[in-house]
Design a protein around this motif. Structure first.
Motif, short mmCIF file in Angstrom:
data_model
loop_
_atom_site.label_atom_id
_atom_site.label_comp_id
_atom_site.label_asym_id
_atom_site.label_seq_id
_atom_site.Cartn_x
_atom_site.Cartn_y
_atom_site.Cartn_z
N GLN A 70 -4.67 -9.80 47.23
CA GLN A 70 -4.48 -11.29 46.78
C GLN A 70 -4.05 -11.53 45.43
N LEU A 71 -2.94 -12.47 45.51
CA LEU A 71 -2.34 -12.73 44.09
C LEU A 71 -2.99 -14.19 43.58
N SER A 72 -3.12 -15.04 44.33
CA SER A 72 -3.26 -16.38 43.94
C SER A 72 -3.98 -17.16 45.31
N ALA A 73 -4.39 -18.37 45.20
CA ALA A 73 -4.93 -19.12 46.20
C ALA A 73 -3.87 -18.82 47.36
N GLN A 74 -2.61 -18.99 47.27
CA GLN A 74 -1.88 -18.96 48.46
C GLN A 74 -1.00 -17.69 48.57
N HIS A 75 -1.04 -16.71 47.72
CA HIS A 75 0.08 -15.72 47.87
C HIS A 75 -0.64 -14.26 47.86
N TRP A 76 0.12 -13.76 48.62
CA TRP A 76 -0.72 -12.27 48.91
C TRP A 76 0.46 -11.18 48.70
N LEU A 77 0.08 -9.88 48.68
CA LEU A 77 0.92 -8.81 49.00
C LEU A 77 0.70 -8.15 50.07
N LEU A 78 1.43 -7.51 50.71
CA LEU A 78 1.19 -6.54 51.78
C LEU A 78 1.90 -5.22 51.47
N GLU A 79 0.92 -4.37 50.82
CA GLU A 79 1.28 -2.99 50.25
C GLU A 79 1.56 -2.11 51.34
N LEU A 80 2.97 -1.52 51.58
CA LEU A 80 3.48 -1.00 52.49
C LEU A 80 3.77 0.41 52.06
N PHE A 81 3.29 0.80 50.89
CA PHE A 81 3.77 2.18 50.18
C PHE A 81 2.89 2.91 50.19
N HIS A 82 1.86 3.24 51.00
CA HIS A 82 0.92 4.19 50.89
C HIS A 82 1.20 5.52 51.58
N GLY A 83 2.58 5.76 52.15
CA GLY A 83 2.83 6.78 52.84
C GLY A 83 3.36 7.88 52.00
N PRO A 84 3.69 9.10 52.30
CA PRO A 84 4.12 10.13 51.66
C PRO A 84 5.35 9.90 50.79
N THR A 85 6.19 8.89 50.88
CA THR A 85 7.47 8.77 49.92
C THR A 85 7.31 7.49 49.14
N LEU A 86 6.14 6.94 49.16
CA LEU A 86 6.06 5.54 48.39
C LEU A 86 6.78 4.46 48.71
#
Ligand SMILES: *Cc1c(COP(=O)(O)O)cnc(C)c1O
Length: 466
Positions: free
Chosen positions: A93-109
């Motif tokens: 969560q970044l703010s009340a309305q904004h979120w990040l979906l982290e898609l970079f946890h695989g082997p090549t980031l």
């Protein structure tokens, strides 16, 4: 489930066929002949599932008879078990309305791993059933190449040729490809742009002398299986934020239009998506097309977000086919005209069809830096240049406050340390799991921007289909 071509002139294939084929024989892209739909009750029952289980449920209707349920579940467990985060694609969560979906946890980031870890397993599974060999030819603006190489290195019956534009990918991106020394991996640098590389790949699919002797497969997002795997994280995020009872919006840093098209597929499957924001950098063909109906390719301008330095977005054809009422004959003529003129107008039907769900925005270098600073100062969050372009577009949108806006975080900030440092003064560190890329020897072949030279190299190093 059967798959049909956007240009109406290729034989329909099942999931196994479409995974191994890539581009349709008429030059079009494959799509399911009908969209599977989940009811609200079915989606409510998916809330809280572990990611691999959710993935198996979302993919099942697309896979059809090509895999048993158990086999599909087991491949999903293997593909996603190697991610560095248990949630696979965590929300921040970044703010009340904004979120990040982290898609970079695989082997090549980068997010490409989410689809390619699965695709590598699907290739192996389907090739084991026949005596055929697959020659993968891909073009990369940076992240597809390394993710594909990591997904297929040392797998049986597959050889991969990955073409990147010399000098136009970051050092980390290049080293993630060229330091993998498996016998079935060939890196090629060409003197040209990503679009030149992508055009060569498309030409090789159409080249009977190549795609008859060799079975040429695709790892770019022209491959349907990649998009299918990407649909899953739209569900994962929206279900966590209150779907199916609440509508959610997504902002997607866009290049080849694959990632955001997966969001469109999720919406067609019943996920309540309020809006898909297509975020581009100054290479803004998708933004111009969606905002004015003008789809015309200019020259590529290199930027700090190289994976979006694209003028021709392959997957846009899939959206035009959908928005235009699935008229394959019309698409054939429209795309032939585009390939000739490098420009076209969207039809009124296509403009109306895309306008229902999509909005777009364009970010220049300063917009990108400002979004990186905002994330850093407001939330102590380092974000990469691609994600920053998505966040810029998300922050500009006029969505009502009760609609959560999820920006897809498509790469780890340490993949692009120079831009992060320029914006925030802090240089992000590579996670330990990628090892010391800068100590390893690089291997690649440098070729001119010439189709014949590349085709000759591939023919000399590939294994014939059987
Ligand atoms: C590939 C890539 C994109 C663009 O995704 P498309 O599916 O081509 O639109 C954006 N950001 C990063 C980091 C990428 O690797």
């Amino acid at each position: 489930m059967q798959y049909i071509s956007t240009r109406g002139g290729a034989e329909a294939l099942d999931f196994e066929g479409v995974t191994l084929t890539g581009l349709a024989s008429d030059g079009g892209l494959f799509l399911p002949d009908a969209w599977p739909r989940f009811s609200a009750a079915e989606m409510a029952a998916m809330v809280g599932l572990p990611y691999p289980e959710l993935a198996a449920r979302i993919m099942a209707p697309f896979v059809g008879e090509s895999l048993t349920q158990d086999r599909l579940r087991s491949l999903c467990n293997t593909a996603y078990g190697g991610f560095a985060h248990d949630a696979v694609t965590p929300l921040v969560q970044l703010s009340a309305q904004h979120w990040l979906l982290e898609l970079f946890h695989g082997p090549t980031l980068a997010f490409k791993d989410v689809a390619l870890q699965m695709l590598g397993l699907l290739f192996e599974e389907f090739l084991a059933r026949s005596d055929s060999h697959l020659t993968i030819v891909g073009a990369t603006s940076g992240d597809t190449g390394s993710a594909a190489i990591h997904a297929v290195a040392d797998r049986a019956k597959v050889v991969i040729f990955m073409i990147h534009p010399a000098g136009r990918v970051s050092d980390v991106q290049r080293r993630q490809m060229t330091t993998v020394h498996a016998g079935n991996v060939h890196n090629i640098a060409i003197d040209g742009s990503f679009d030149d590389a992508q055009a060569m790949v498309k030409r090789m699919f159409a080249d009977q002398a190549m795609n008859g002797r060799f079975r040429i497969g695709a790892v770019n997002s022209i491959n349907w299986a990649r998009l299918m795997a990407q649909v899953v994280y739209y569900f994962a995020a929206a279900l966590q934020l209150g779907a199916p009872g609440r509508r959610v919006a997504f902002s997607v840093p866009t290049g080849n239009f694959g990632d955001v098209f997966a969001g469109y597929v999720a919406a067609r499957m019943g996920l309540p998506i309020e809006r898909l924001i297509v975020a581009t950098n100054v290479n803004d063909i998708a933004h111009r097309a969606l905002s004015t109906g003008d789809y015309s390719a200019g020259e590529v301008t290199p930027t700090a977000a190289p994976s979006m330095d694209i003028q021709i977005s392959s997957n846009f054809e899939r959206l035009l086919f959908e928005a235009g009422g699935r008229d394959g004959v019309g698409m054939q003529a429209q795309m032939a005209n585009f390939e000739d003129q490098r420009a076209m107008r969207l039809s009124d039907l296509q403009i109306a069809g895309t306008g229902e769900l999509f909005r777009s925005a364009r970010a220049d270098h300063d917009d990108m830096l400002r979004a990186m600073r905002w994330a850093n100062e407001h939330c102590g969050q380092a974000i990469d240049p691609h994600t920053a372009i998505g966040l810029h577009a998300a922050l500009q949108s006029d969505l009502p406050p009760q609609v959560p806006v999820v920006t897809l975080a498509t790469a780890h900030p340490a993949k692009f340390p120079d831009a992060v440092e320029e914006a925030t003064g802090r240089r992000p560190e590579l996670p330990e799991r990628v090892g010391d890329l800068f100590a390893l020897e690089e291997r690649f072949t440098h070729l001119p921007n010439d189709y014949a030279a590349v085709a000759e190299y591939v023919a000399a190093h590939a294994t014939p289909a059987r």
